[in-house]
Design a protein around this motif. Sequence first.
Motif, PDB file in Angstrom:
ATOM      1  N   ALA A  63       0.834  -1.204   0.000  1.00 30.53           N
ATOM      2  CA  ALA A  63       0.000   0.000   0.000  1.00 30.53           C
ATOM      3  C   ALA A  63       0.867   1.253   0.000  1.00 30.53           C
ATOM      4  N   CYS A  64       1.956   1.232   0.743  1.00 28.74           N
ATOM      5  CA  CYS A  64       2.875   2.364   0.791  1.00 28.74           C
ATOM      6  C   CYS A  64       3.499   2.606  -0.588  1.00 28.74           C
ATOM      7  N   SER A  65       3.889   1.547  -1.261  1.00 28.19           N
ATOM      8  CA  SER A  65       4.469   1.673  -2.609  1.00 28.19           C
ATOM      9  C   SER A  65       3.454   2.253  -3.588  1.00 28.19           C
ATOM     10  N   ILE A  66       2.231   1.774  -3.522  1.00 27.45           N
ATOM     11  CA  ILE A  66       1.184   2.279  -4.412  1.00 27.45           C
ATOM     12  C   ILE A  66       0.912   3.751  -4.122  1.00 27.45           C
ATOM     13  N   ARG A  67       0.785   4.111  -2.841  1.00 23.20           N
ATOM     14  CA  ARG A  67       0.573   5.522  -2.480  1.00 23.20           C
ATOM     15  C   ARG A  67       1.703   6.394  -3.014  1.00 23.20           C
ATOM     16  N   HIS A  68       2.934   5.923  -2.866  1.00 26.07           N
ATOM     17  CA  HIS A  68       4.095   6.683  -3.349  1.00 26.07           C
ATOM     18  C   HIS A  68       3.992   6.912  -4.856  1.00 26.07           C
ATOM     19  N   ASP A  69       3.679   5.859  -5.594  1.00 21.74           N
ATOM     20  CA  ASP A  69       3.544   5.990  -7.050  1.00 21.74           C
ATOM     21  C   ASP A  69       2.421   6.955  -7.420  1.00 21.74           C
ATOM     22  N   LEU A  70       1.278   6.841  -6.748  1.00 24.04           N
ATOM     23  CA  LEU A  70       0.144   7.714  -7.058  1.00 24.04           C
ATOM     24  C   LEU A  70       0.432   9.161  -6.653  1.00 24.04           C
ATOM     25  N   ASP A  71       1.176   9.347  -5.561  1.00 26.93           N
ATOM     26  CA  ASP A  71       1.599  10.703  -5.183  1.00 26.93           C
ATOM     27  C   ASP A  71       2.486  11.302  -6.268  1.00 26.93           C
ATOM     28  N   SER A  72       3.371  10.488  -6.807  1.00 28.38           N
ATOM     29  CA  SER A  72       4.279  10.952  -7.859  1.00 28.38           C
ATOM     30  C   SER A  72       3.506  11.338  -9.123  1.00 28.38           C
ATOM     31  N   ILE A  73       2.542  10.504  -9.501  1.00 30.75           N
ATOM     32  CA  ILE A  73       1.714  10.813 -10.673  1.00 30.75           C
ATOM     33  C   ILE A  73       0.953  12.113 -10.440  1.00 30.75           C
ATOM     34  N   SER A  74       0.338  12.260  -9.278  1.00 32.41           N
ATOM     35  CA  SER A  74      -0.436  13.463  -8.968  1.00 32.41           C
ATOM     36  C   SER A  74       0.438  14.705  -9.020  1.00 32.41           C
ATOM     37  N   SER A  75       1.637  14.606  -8.437  1.00 32.75           N
ATOM     38  CA  SER A  75       2.519  15.779  -8.387  1.00 32.75           C
ATOM     39  C   SER A  75       2.969  16.202  -9.775  1.00 32.75           C
ATOM     40  N   ASP A  76       3.006  15.266 -10.715  1.00 30.27           N
ATOM     41  CA  ASP A  76       3.333  15.624 -12.106  1.00 30.27           C
ATOM     42  C   ASP A  76       2.313  16.603 -12.683  1.00 30.27           C
ATOM     43  N   TYR A  77       1.133  16.626 -12.116  1.00 27.17           N
ATOM     44  CA  TYR A  77       0.061  17.528 -12.572  1.00 27.17           C
ATOM     45  C   TYR A  77      -0.160  18.680 -11.588  1.00 27.17           C
ATOM     46  N   GLY A  78       0.777  18.833 -10.638  1.00 26.10           N
ATOM     47  CA  GLY A  78       0.692  19.909  -9.666  1.00 26.10           C
ATOM     48  C   GLY A  78      -0.394  19.712  -8.630  1.00 26.10           C
ATOM     49  N   LEU A  79      -0.764  18.460  -8.406  1.00 21.68           N
ATOM     50  CA  LEU A  79      -1.846  18.134  -7.487  1.00 21.68           C
ATOM     51  C   LEU A  79      -1.381  17.134  -6.445  1.00 21.68           C
ATOM     52  N   SER A  80      -2.108  17.073  -5.346  1.00 21.07           N
ATOM     53  CA  SER A  80      -1.901  15.998  -4.376  1.00 21.07           C
ATOM     54  C   SER A  80      -2.827  14.844  -4.769  1.00 21.07           C
ATOM     55  N   ARG A  81      -2.561  13.683  -4.212  1.00 23.05           N
ATOM     56  CA  ARG A  81      -3.420  12.526  -4.466  1.00 23.05           C
ATOM     57  C   ARG A  81      -4.847  12.809  -3.996  1.00 23.05           C
ATOM     58  N   SER A  82      -4.978  13.500  -2.875  1.00 18.20           N
ATOM     59  CA  SER A  82      -6.304  13.856  -2.358  1.00 18.20           C
ATOM     60  C   SER A  82      -7.031  14.807  -3.308  1.00 18.20           C
ATOM     61  N   GLN A  83      -6.299  15.749  -3.884  1.00 24.88           N
ATOM     62  CA  GLN A  83      -6.927  16.678  -4.826  1.00 24.88           C
ATOM     63  C   GLN A  83      -7.412  15.942  -6.074  1.00 24.88           C
ATOM     64  N   VAL A  84      -6.644  14.979  -6.550  1.00 30.94           N
ATOM     65  CA  VAL A  84      -7.092  14.172  -7.688  1.00 30.94           C
ATOM     66  C   VAL A  84      -8.353  13.408  -7.297  1.00 30.94           C
ATOM     67  N   GLY A  85      -8.395  12.912  -6.063  1.00 33.99           N
ATOM     68  CA  GLY A  85      -9.587  12.216  -5.578  1.00 33.99           C
ATOM     69  C   GLY A  85     -10.808  13.119  -5.589  1.00 33.99           C
ATOM     70  N   VAL A  86     -10.627  14.368  -5.150  1.00 29.16           N
ATOM     71  CA  VAL A  86     -11.736  15.332  -5.161  1.00 29.16           C
ATOM     72  C   VAL A  86     -12.181  15.600  -6.593  1.00 29.16           C
ATOM     73  N   LEU A  87     -11.231  15.807  -7.500  1.00 29.61           N
ATOM     74  CA  LEU A  87     -11.592  16.052  -8.905  1.00 29.61           C
ATOM     75  C   LEU A  87     -12.334  14.856  -9.494  1.00 29.61           C
ATOM     76  N   TYR A  88     -11.922  13.647  -9.130  1.00 31.56           N
ATOM     77  CA  TYR A  88     -12.612  12.443  -9.605  1.00 31.56           C
ATOM     78  C   TYR A  88     -14.070  12.444  -9.144  1.00 31.56           C
ATOM     79  N   ILE A  89     -14.265  12.722  -7.866  1.00 28.97           N
ATOM     80  CA  ILE A  89     -15.623  12.741  -7.314  1.00 28.97           C
ATOM     81  C   ILE A  89     -16.469  13.801  -8.009  1.00 28.97           C
ATOM     82  N   LEU A  90     -15.890  14.974  -8.200  1.00 30.99           N
ATOM     83  CA  LEU A  90     -16.637  16.065  -8.844  1.00 30.99           C
ATOM     84  C   LEU A  90     -16.881  15.786 -10.323  1.00 30.99           C
ATOM     85  N   LYS A  91     -15.951  15.100 -10.971  1.00 34.64           N
ATOM     86  CA  LYS A  91     -16.149  14.737 -12.387  1.00 34.64           C
ATOM     87  C   LYS A  91     -17.296  13.741 -12.502  1.00 34.64           C
ATOM     88  N   GLU A  92     -17.371  12.802 -11.559  1.00 35.44           N
ATOM     89  CA  GLU A  92     -18.462  11.818 -11.549  1.00 35.44           C
ATOM     90  C   GLU A  92     -19.813  12.486 -11.295  1.00 35.44           C
TER      91      GLU A  92
END
Length: 160
Positions: free
Chosen positions: A25-54
Motif C-alpha cells: 500500500a505504501c508503494s502504491i501511495r508513493h507511485d500515485l503521489d508521484s503521478i499526482s505531483s506531475d500535474y501539480g496536485l496531491s493525491r487527495s486533490q485528484v480524488g476530489v476532482l474524480y468525485i466532482l467529475k463523476e
Amino acid sequence: MGEFIQNDDSVKTEREAVHNLMEAACSIRHDLDSISSDYGLSRSQVGVLYILKEAYPEGCSRGEIIDGLVETAPDVTRLVDRLEEEGLVERYRCKEDARVSIAKITEKGIDVFENARGTYLDYLRNMSKILTKSECETLSKLCKKIKSNLSKCNPLERTA
C-alpha cells in the motif's frame, strides 16, 4: 511491526501478511503521489476532482466529497479552496439550503483531471505485468474482506 510481537511465532504468518500489505500500500501511495505531483496536485486533490467529475454537472457538498474519498483527508475545505484558487473547481450555495456550499468541477478542472486520469490508467494497466486478472480479483476480494471485518468491530473484538 514492533518488538512486542516480533518473536511470537503464533502470529508469524499474520504479521508477515499485514506487513507486506502495508508495504505494498505504501508503494502504491508513493507511485500515485508521484503521478499526482506531475500535474501539480496531491493525491487527495485528484480524488476530489474524480468525485466532482463523476457528479458533473451538478457538483457535490463537502460531506459528499468526504464520503467519496478512499482515504480521509484532514481538511476537505482547504483541498477545495486550493482547487478553486487554481480554477479547477468553483463553488456556489445550494438553492435549498444556503448554508451548504456545492463544489463543481470547471472545464479547466476536467482537462487537468482527464490528463492525470490517462496516466493513472496507464499505471493500472501496468499492474497486468505484476498480477494476473485472477490475482487482482482475489486480492480485491481479500482486501474487501479485511476492510468489512475490521471496520465492524472495535480493536479488542477483532481477534474473534
